[in-house]
Structures are given as C-alpha cells and as structure tokens.
Design an enzyme around this catalytic site. Structure first.
Site, PDB file in Angstrom:
ATOM      1  N   GLU A 290      -2.180  36.616  -1.960  1.00  0.00           N
ATOM      2  CA  GLU A 290      -1.341  37.634  -2.639  1.00  0.00           C
ATOM      3  C   GLU A 290      -1.024  38.800  -1.696  1.00  0.00           C
ATOM      4  O   GLU A 290      -0.985  39.962  -2.104  1.00  0.00           O
ATOM      5  CB  GLU A 290      -1.961  38.053  -3.966  1.00  0.00           C
ATOM      6  CG  GLU A 290      -2.080  36.830  -4.883  1.00  0.00           C
ATOM      7  CD  GLU A 290      -2.204  37.119  -6.350  1.00  0.00           C
ATOM      8  OE1 GLU A 290      -1.815  38.218  -6.786  1.00  0.00           O
ATOM      9  OE2 GLU A 290      -2.682  36.221  -7.070  1.00  0.00           O
TER      10      GLU A 290
HETATM   11  C1  FAD Z   1      -7.223  29.555  -1.207  1.00  0.00           C
HETATM   12  C2  FAD Z   1      -5.796  30.011  -1.193  1.00  0.00           C
HETATM   13  C3  FAD Z   1      -5.108  30.114  -2.400  1.00  0.00           C
HETATM   14  C4  FAD Z   1      -3.769  30.512  -2.397  1.00  0.00           C
HETATM   15  N1  FAD Z   1      -3.053  30.516  -3.584  1.00  0.00           N
HETATM   16  C5  FAD Z   1      -1.699  30.690  -3.531  1.00  0.00           C
HETATM   17  C6  FAD Z   1      -0.906  30.497  -4.717  1.00  0.00           C
HETATM   18  O1  FAD Z   1      -1.413  30.222  -5.818  1.00  0.00           O
HETATM   19  N2  FAD Z   1       0.443  30.618  -4.619  1.00  0.00           N
HETATM   20  C7  FAD Z   1       1.060  30.907  -3.429  1.00  0.00           C
HETATM   21  O2  FAD Z   1       2.285  30.988  -3.402  1.00  0.00           O
HETATM   22  N3  FAD Z   1       0.325  31.099  -2.295  1.00  0.00           N
HETATM   23  C8  FAD Z   1      -1.026  30.986  -2.321  1.00  0.00           C
HETATM   24  N4  FAD Z   1      -1.772  31.149  -1.174  1.00  0.00           N
HETATM   25  C9  FAD Z   1      -1.092  31.454   0.082  1.00  0.00           C
HETATM   26  C10 FAD Z   1      -1.356  32.863   0.599  1.00  0.00           C
HETATM   27  O3  FAD Z   1      -0.716  33.798  -0.225  1.00  0.00           O
HETATM   28  C11 FAD Z   1      -0.898  32.901   2.067  1.00  0.00           C
HETATM   29  O4  FAD Z   1      -1.852  32.143   2.811  1.00  0.00           O
HETATM   30  C12 FAD Z   1      -0.813  34.315   2.587  1.00  0.00           C
HETATM   31  O5  FAD Z   1       0.266  34.988   1.989  1.00  0.00           O
HETATM   32  C13 FAD Z   1      -0.616  34.342   4.126  1.00  0.00           C
HETATM   33  O6  FAD Z   1       0.390  33.495   4.528  1.00  0.00           O
HETATM   34  P1  FAD Z   1       0.108  32.452   5.729  1.00  0.00           P
HETATM   35  O7  FAD Z   1      -1.136  31.713   5.410  1.00  0.00           O
HETATM   36  O8  FAD Z   1       1.335  31.662   5.957  1.00  0.00           O
HETATM   37  O9  FAD Z   1      -0.178  33.358   6.972  1.00  0.00           O
HETATM   38  P2  FAD Z   1       0.927  34.056   8.002  1.00  0.00           P
HETATM   39  O10 FAD Z   1       1.995  34.621   7.182  1.00  0.00           O
HETATM   40  O11 FAD Z   1       1.284  32.949   8.947  1.00  0.00           O
HETATM   41  O12 FAD Z   1       0.049  35.110   8.677  1.00  0.00           O
HETATM   42  C14 FAD Z   1      -0.860  34.842   9.747  1.00  0.00           C
HETATM   43  C15 FAD Z   1      -1.421  36.190  10.221  1.00  0.00           C
HETATM   44  O13 FAD Z   1      -0.343  37.003  10.719  1.00  0.00           O
HETATM   45  C16 FAD Z   1      -0.331  38.252  10.037  1.00  0.00           C
HETATM   46  N5  FAD Z   1       1.062  38.719   9.892  1.00  0.00           N
HETATM   47  C17 FAD Z   1       2.144  38.039   9.431  1.00  0.00           C
HETATM   48  N6  FAD Z   1       3.236  38.825   9.428  1.00  0.00           N
HETATM   49  C18 FAD Z   1       2.838  40.041   9.894  1.00  0.00           C
HETATM   50  C19 FAD Z   1       3.506  41.282  10.127  1.00  0.00           C
HETATM   51  N7  FAD Z   1       4.798  41.461   9.847  1.00  0.00           N
HETATM   52  N8  FAD Z   1       2.782  42.311  10.631  1.00  0.00           N
HETATM   53  C20 FAD Z   1       1.456  42.167  10.893  1.00  0.00           C
HETATM   54  N9  FAD Z   1       0.771  41.027  10.690  1.00  0.00           N
HETATM   55  C21 FAD Z   1       1.455  39.969  10.194  1.00  0.00           C
HETATM   56  C22 FAD Z   1      -0.957  37.972   8.688  1.00  0.00           C
HETATM   57  O14 FAD Z   1      -1.451  39.156   8.081  1.00  0.00           O
HETATM   58  C23 FAD Z   1      -2.072  37.001   9.088  1.00  0.00           C
HETATM   59  O15 FAD Z   1      -3.171  37.716   9.588  1.00  0.00           O
HETATM   60  C24 FAD Z   1      -3.132  30.826  -1.167  1.00  0.00           C
HETATM   61  C25 FAD Z   1      -3.846  30.742   0.041  1.00  0.00           C
HETATM   62  C26 FAD Z   1      -5.148  30.324   0.034  1.00  0.00           C
HETATM   63  C27 FAD Z   1      -5.865  30.192   1.375  1.00  0.00           C
END
Ligand code: FAD
Length: 380
Positions: free
Chosen positions: A363
């Site tokens: 989230e």
């Molecule tokens: C157990 C679990 C349950 C989940 N449940 C749901 C769900 O029900 N529905 C749903 O839609 N999603 C869900 N998610 C997804 C979750 O919301 C995403 O994993 C999260 O938003 C991060 O996206 P990403 O994993 O693609 O990481 P990325 O977006 O690839 O980020 C990787 C890293 O880069 C950093 N980063 C990215 N952009 C920036 C920026 N502009 N400035 C600084 N730092 C940045 C991030 O903070 C992070 O540290 C879930 C994830 C998990 C692991």
C-alpha cells in the site's frame, strides 16, 4: 481535545482483543508454518462485523467509524497479521471503494456479501512492471460497446485465491496517461480469469497472496466503477484509506511484540534479578512504550481525520510511515529481549518481526509515503 475512548470504542476494542486471544492465537504458529489461510475464522469475523466495519448497515455493514476500525485492526494484528491484512483489504480497499464510488446496483449486488463475510474481496493494482509507479499499467481493458475485454497480469494480490470479488485496475486508453485508467469489478470464475500459485513469503505467511492472469476476460460495462477515466483516482483515494488500516496493522504488530517482551522481561532472570531491572533492557522498554504510543497517536489522528470528513492523504501517509518503522525496529528489539527464546517460533516475536517488514512495503512503500508527505508539505 479528548484523548479518551468512548464506552462504545472500549467495548469494540475489548471484543476484538477477546476474539484475537481466543480464536486467532490458537493455531497462529501452525498457520504461519503451513501458510494456511484462516479459513474457518472468516465466517466468525463476518459474524462479529469485522469484515464490513465502516459499511452502512443498509448494505449489511456494522456502521462503525474509522476509530473503531483501527482499534479492531490493532488488536487482531497483535496476534495474527495474516488475518488482519485480509480484514484490512476487505474493509478499506474493497468495501470502501465500492461504497464510496460504486453504483447503487454494484453496491446491492456485491457490497452486502462482502460486508457480512459471505464472500471476501481483493484489490488488484500491482503488476510485474507497475508497483510504486502505478500509472505504468500494462493490463488493458478494451471497450467493445456493452463490455470490456481485459488482458494482463496482476501480482502480489492479497486474498488472491480466496476472494470472489476482485477490483481490477486497467488501462483503457494509454494516450490519456492516468486519465486513461479504469477500475472494474471482476468475479471469480469469469472465463479467462486464472489464479496462479500461492507466493511463499517471509511474513504474513497465512495470508493468501497470488498472481492473477486475465486472458480475454469479458467484463460487462456495468462493472466499471465510476465515470470513464476515474480508475487511477479511484485507486489513489482508496489506498489513502487503506494506509490507515496498514498503519493500524503495523501499530498492532509493534504493540503485540512489546507486550510479549515486557512480560518476558519481568519473568526471565539473569545475574540474580529479572532482566527488566537491567537498565539496558528497561531503556529498550521505555523507547518501545514511547514510540508505540506516538505511532498510536498518528494512527488515531488519521482515523479521526477520516471520520471528520477532513482530507487524510497526509495523515494516513504519516501514520503508515511512522508506525511501520516502529513495528520493524521494535519487533527486532522484542526478539533481542527474548534472547535465544526470541529466535524460536513458540515465543511469537520472531513471527511478528517477519510480519512487520511488509508494512513498509505494501500500500505504498516507505519511500512512496515520503513522496506523498513531502509533496503535501511543499504544496502548502
Ligand atoms: C505480501 C504482499 C501483498 C501485497 N498485496 C497487494 C494487493 O493486495 N494488491 C496490490 O495491488 N498490490 C499488492 N502488493 C504489492 C505492493 O503494493 C508493491 O509490492 C509495492 O507497491 C511496491 O511495488 P514493487 O514491489 O513493484 O516495488 P518497486 O516499485 O519496484 O520499488 C522497488 C524499490 O524502489 C523504491 N522506489 C520506487 N520508486 C521510487 C521513487 N520514485 N523514489 C524513491 N524510491 C522509489 C521503492 O520504495 C522500493 O524500495 C503486495 C505486495 C506484497 C509483497
């Protein structure tokens, strides 16, 4: 200003505490080990009104406020964060999204079932190439007149295998950027909708996380939520409230670990006295108590903002940012206070430490909360 909870709030908190201790605690270690969803407990939580906490009673909900919601979330999360994330997603992403922005027909068809626990819902925004950058949606929904055709992949979806109602965000016009995104209600069993295997996770292992695949899924036009192009705003508004739930989850994880550490430190003896009498341990407890209370204030403020009809984008981001940091740091300290016993499952704190990490990721990651907060400060 009144920091006291009302009689009603105290009763709700006690009911959630009682449920967590009597129903969630037995079996929580086994569910974590085997990655088992708390199936039999969904019905019970529905009966207690925990699955439609803020939903209007005319749609089967409990009609409670956001303060009640965070009190329930804190108590459930002290014991079982896998159960509480199911509760949070169903309440603040799915039920709230439908109640605030759905049509009357959508509410009648889906909301009462979701609010009573007859079925549960999932919120599907994240994709393999669109996490923090949610505008980069690759899932498409092509307008075919009376229906849309949905294609794409969603990953990390909480309640992914167990839900029956899915709110799916997809791109309808890539030239319009964030205004070319819509939200749709997709039902389990629609042809072309496939659920991938369950993820094997570090924490919240009892929660049901899956990748979802949409291959030419026909979604009736009446299943689009709001006006054409409302989907991105829908996702952001809904997530803003969701962050209050996750902040309360983080608070509960931290408070649960602290309560266990305090109790243990009064029983465990070293060098002829209970370890709480050693200042190094006592100061850890003092820091934990203070910072957990500060997190609680931020969580309550965000919930209060929502109840008052104030904008809560900033307060929910601050609550989640801080409560998740406190959860991560103090669950590590709770393990430390337990010594070797902290490293084994039967003392619960190692699970809480593993569960805490996700509150800094989903989230909106910690970094994304800081973007929301800094933009809010600079704009003012
Ligand atoms: C157990 C679990 C349950 C989940 N449940 C749901 C769900 O029900 N529905 C749903 O839609 N999603 C869900 N998610 C997804 C979750 O919301 C995403 O994993 C999260 O938003 C991060 O996206 P990403 O994993 O693609 O990481 P990325 O977006 O690839 O980020 C990787 C890293 O880069 C950093 N980063 C990215 N952009 C920036 C920026 N502009 N400035 C600084 N730092 C940045 C991030 O903070 C992070 O540290 C879930 C994830 C998990 C692991």
């Amino acid at each position: 200003m009144d920091f006291n909870l009302t009689e009603e709030h105290l009763m709700i908190r006690d009911a959630a505490r009682d449920f967590a201790q009597t129903e969630l605690l037995p079996g929580v270690i086994e569910r974590d080990n085997a990655q088992t969803f708390p199936e039999s407990l969904v019905r019970k939580m529905g009966e207690l009104g925990f699955l439609g906490i803020m939903v209007d009673p005319k749609y089967g909900g409990s009609g409670m406020d956001a303060i009640s919601y965070v009190l329930i979330m804190e108590e459930l999360s002290k014991v079982d964060a896998s159960a509480s994330v199911m509760v949070s997603v169903n309440n603040s992403l799915v039920c709230y999204g439908l109640e605030a922005y759905g049509s009357e027909a959508q509410k009648e068809k889906y909301l009462s079932k979701l609010a009573t626990g007859e079925c549960i819902g999932a919120f599907c925004l994240s994709e393999p190439e669109a996490g923090s950058d949610a505008t980069s949606q690759k899932t498409t929904a092509i307008d075919k007149g009376d229906h849309y055709v949905l294609n794409g992949t969603k990953n990390w979806i909480t309640n992914g295998g167990r839900a029956e109602v899915y709110l799916v965000i997809a791109q309808t016009d890539k030239h319009k950027g964030s205004h070319g995104i819509n939200a749709f209600i997709v039902e389990k069993g629609m042809p072309g909708f496939d659920i991938g295997p369950k993820e094997d996770k570090l924490g919240i292992r009892g929660s049901d996380t899956h990748t979802l695949q949409f291959n030419d899924v026909k979604v009736p036009k009446e299943n689009r939520i709001g006006d054409d192009g409302f989907g991105f705003r829908f996702a952001m508004k809904t997530l803003s409230g969701g962050r209050i739930g996750i902040a309360a989850q983080a608070l509960g994880i931290a408070a649960g670990a602290y309560e266990l550490a305090l109790k243990y430190s009064k029983e465990r003896k070293a060098f002829g006295t209970e370890i709480c009498n050693h200042q190094a341990i006592a100061f850890k407890l003092a820091d934990m108590h203070t910072e957990i209370e500060a997190a609680r204030m931020l969580v309550m403020k965000a919930a209060w903002d929502k109840d008052q009809g104030n904008n809560y984008d900033m307060s929910s981001a601050m609550a989640k940012l801080y409560a998740s940091k406190v959860a991560m740091e103090h669950t590590v300290e709770a393990v430390q206070i337990h010594g070797g016993n902290g490293f084994v499952k039967e003392y619960h704190v190692e699970r809480l430490m593993r569960d805490a990490k996700i509150t800094q990721i989903y989230e909106g990651t910690t970094e994304i909360q800081k973007i929301v907060i800094s933009r809010g400060i600079i704009k003012d």
